[in-house]
Write a protein that holds these residues in place. Structure first.
Motif, PDB file in Angstrom:
ATOM      1  N   TYR A 226     -13.325  17.908 -13.236  1.00 50.32           N
ATOM      2  CA  TYR A 226     -12.680  16.912 -12.377  1.00 50.32           C
ATOM      3  C   TYR A 226     -12.710  17.337 -10.916  1.00 50.32           C
ATOM      4  O   TYR A 226     -12.582  18.524 -10.596  1.00 50.32           O
ATOM      5  CB  TYR A 226     -11.209  16.729 -12.757  1.00 50.32           C
ATOM      6  CG  TYR A 226     -10.932  15.939 -14.009  1.00 50.32           C
ATOM      7  CD1 TYR A 226     -11.950  15.423 -14.805  1.00 50.32           C
ATOM      8  CD2 TYR A 226      -9.614  15.699 -14.396  1.00 50.32           C
ATOM      9  CE1 TYR A 226     -11.654  14.713 -15.951  1.00 50.32           C
ATOM     10  CE2 TYR A 226      -9.320  14.983 -15.531  1.00 50.32           C
ATOM     11  CZ  TYR A 226     -10.337  14.497 -16.318  1.00 50.32           C
ATOM     12  OH  TYR A 226     -10.050  13.786 -17.446  1.00 50.32           O
ATOM     13  N   SER A 227     -12.806  16.344 -10.055  1.00 48.82           N
ATOM     14  CA  SER A 227     -12.559  16.596  -8.633  1.00 48.82           C
ATOM     15  C   SER A 227     -11.050  16.589  -8.413  1.00 48.82           C
ATOM     16  O   SER A 227     -10.291  16.063  -9.243  1.00 48.82           O
ATOM     17  CB  SER A 227     -13.201  15.493  -7.773  1.00 48.82           C
ATOM     18  OG  SER A 227     -12.567  14.245  -8.022  1.00 48.82           O
ATOM     19  N   GLU A 228     -10.619  17.155  -7.314  1.00 44.19           N
ATOM     20  CA  GLU A 228      -9.195  17.136  -6.982  1.00 44.19           C
ATOM     21  C   GLU A 228      -8.691  15.700  -6.865  1.00 44.19           C
ATOM     22  O   GLU A 228      -7.578  15.376  -7.307  1.00 44.19           O
ATOM     23  CB  GLU A 228      -8.950  17.882  -5.669  1.00 44.19           C
ATOM     24  CG  GLU A 228      -7.489  17.992  -5.287  1.00 44.19           C
ATOM     25  CD  GLU A 228      -7.288  18.791  -4.007  1.00 44.19           C
ATOM     26  OE1 GLU A 228      -6.138  18.803  -3.505  1.00 44.19           O
ATOM     27  OE2 GLU A 228      -8.261  19.377  -3.512  1.00 44.19           O
ATOM     28  N   SER A 265     -10.848  22.529 -13.631  1.00 45.69           N
ATOM     29  CA  SER A 265     -11.015  22.402 -12.186  1.00 45.69           C
ATOM     30  C   SER A 265      -9.652  22.512 -11.513  1.00 45.69           C
ATOM     31  O   SER A 265      -8.699  21.868 -11.926  1.00 45.69           O
ATOM     32  CB  SER A 265     -11.654  21.050 -11.854  1.00 45.69           C
ATOM     33  OG  SER A 265     -12.933  20.953 -12.435  1.00 45.69           O
TER      34      SER A 265
END
Length: 284
Positions: A226-228, A265
């Protein structure tokens, strides 16, 4: 000391390369306080896993990951399920039997492409392997071993992935049926890695709202890729819809060598997630 957990892992009971007890041992060595075993469409490894977790002094959570029928990849994770639930076992057996049929069809297509891959090539990859507990990943590894492709990724992109020449759809239950299976077995139903379905806020909100009407309890807000921004989006939607937050690495051992147990992540999955789930189930 910060307590870390992992609520999405796989063993040799499905398509992982560590046995259930080895997953427990690795979780202990990694310093996890709790770990869930969520093998694909099977609960066969849970008894061994729970015994090993007890030996290593970590909290072992009984889980499963069910592939649901949807326009894109949708998996529903069940946590805190009763592994002795006969109805769940029967429905999962239907999926397992369908897996054998699917594997045979995939092998026919692969051999039709001029690649000589036998059933023994598949089964030789792990102890106790049958066409009931193996899948496309094992076929892909056999293709790599025989030199037909350079990597598992290439095998999926060229042959085994959805829409490719050797792809065969799997038997699945609807999202509603999948959630009901988990709930009827006493578990919490969690949408796994929604990033593979959509990264659009409104679409994800609408999907989770619909699934909540079927009984969904939460979604994975932390995952290995995942991205932030995506994690924040999941957090926000969960807060708005009153869903619990979950997270996990989706550890498969050697079949996903870049994915480490307990790692997501942004760092790790906090124990607070587990406390909130227990509160949801009335265990606190």
């Amino acid at each position: 000391m910060i307590k870390k957990i992992d609520l999405h892992t796989h063993s040799t009971a499905s398509d992982g390369t560590f046995t259930p007890s080895e997953v427990a041992h690795k979780a202990h060595k990694t310093g996890l306080s709790a770990v869930a075993l969520t093998d694909h469409d099977t609960i066969n490894g849970l008894a061994e896993f729970k015994r090993a977790c007890g030996e290593y002094g970590i909290e072992g959570i009984s889980g499963v990951e069910i592939s649901a029928r949807y326009e894109k990849e949708m998996h529903i994770v069940g946590l805190f399920i009763d592994e002795n639930d006969t109805e769940l076992a029967e429905k999962l057996d239907e999926l397992k039997n369908a897996r054998e049929v699917r594997n045979k069809k995939v092998l026919e297509l692969v051999n039709g492409q001029g690649m000589e891959i036998s059933v023994d090539d598949i089964l030789s990859q792990k102890d106790g392997a049958t066409l009931l507990n193996t899948g496309r990943a094992h076929i892909a590894h056999a293709m790599v071993k025989k030199g037909y492709v350079a990597s598992v990724d290439e095998a999926f992109k060229k042959y085994l992935g959805k829409g490719m020449s050797c792809y065969v759809p799997r038997k699945t239950y609807s999202p509603k049926e999948s959630i009901e299976m988990i709930k009827n077995a006493g578990g919490l139903a969690i949408l796994a890695h929604p990033v593979y379905i959509t990264e659009d806020y409104d679409k994800l909100y609408s999907l989770l709202k619909q699934l909540k009407e079927y009984g969904l309890d939460g979604t994975e807000c932390l995952y290995n890729c995942y991205s932030e921004e995506f994690s924040k989006m999941c957090f926000d939607i969960c807060d708005k819809l009153g869903l619990v937050k979950s997270g996990g690495s989706d550890f498969h051992g050697g079949n996903k060598p870049d994915v480490e147990l307990g790692k997501v992540s942004g760092g790790y999955v906090p124990y607070e997630f587990l406390l909130n789930m227990k509160e949801q189930r009335g265990l606190m």
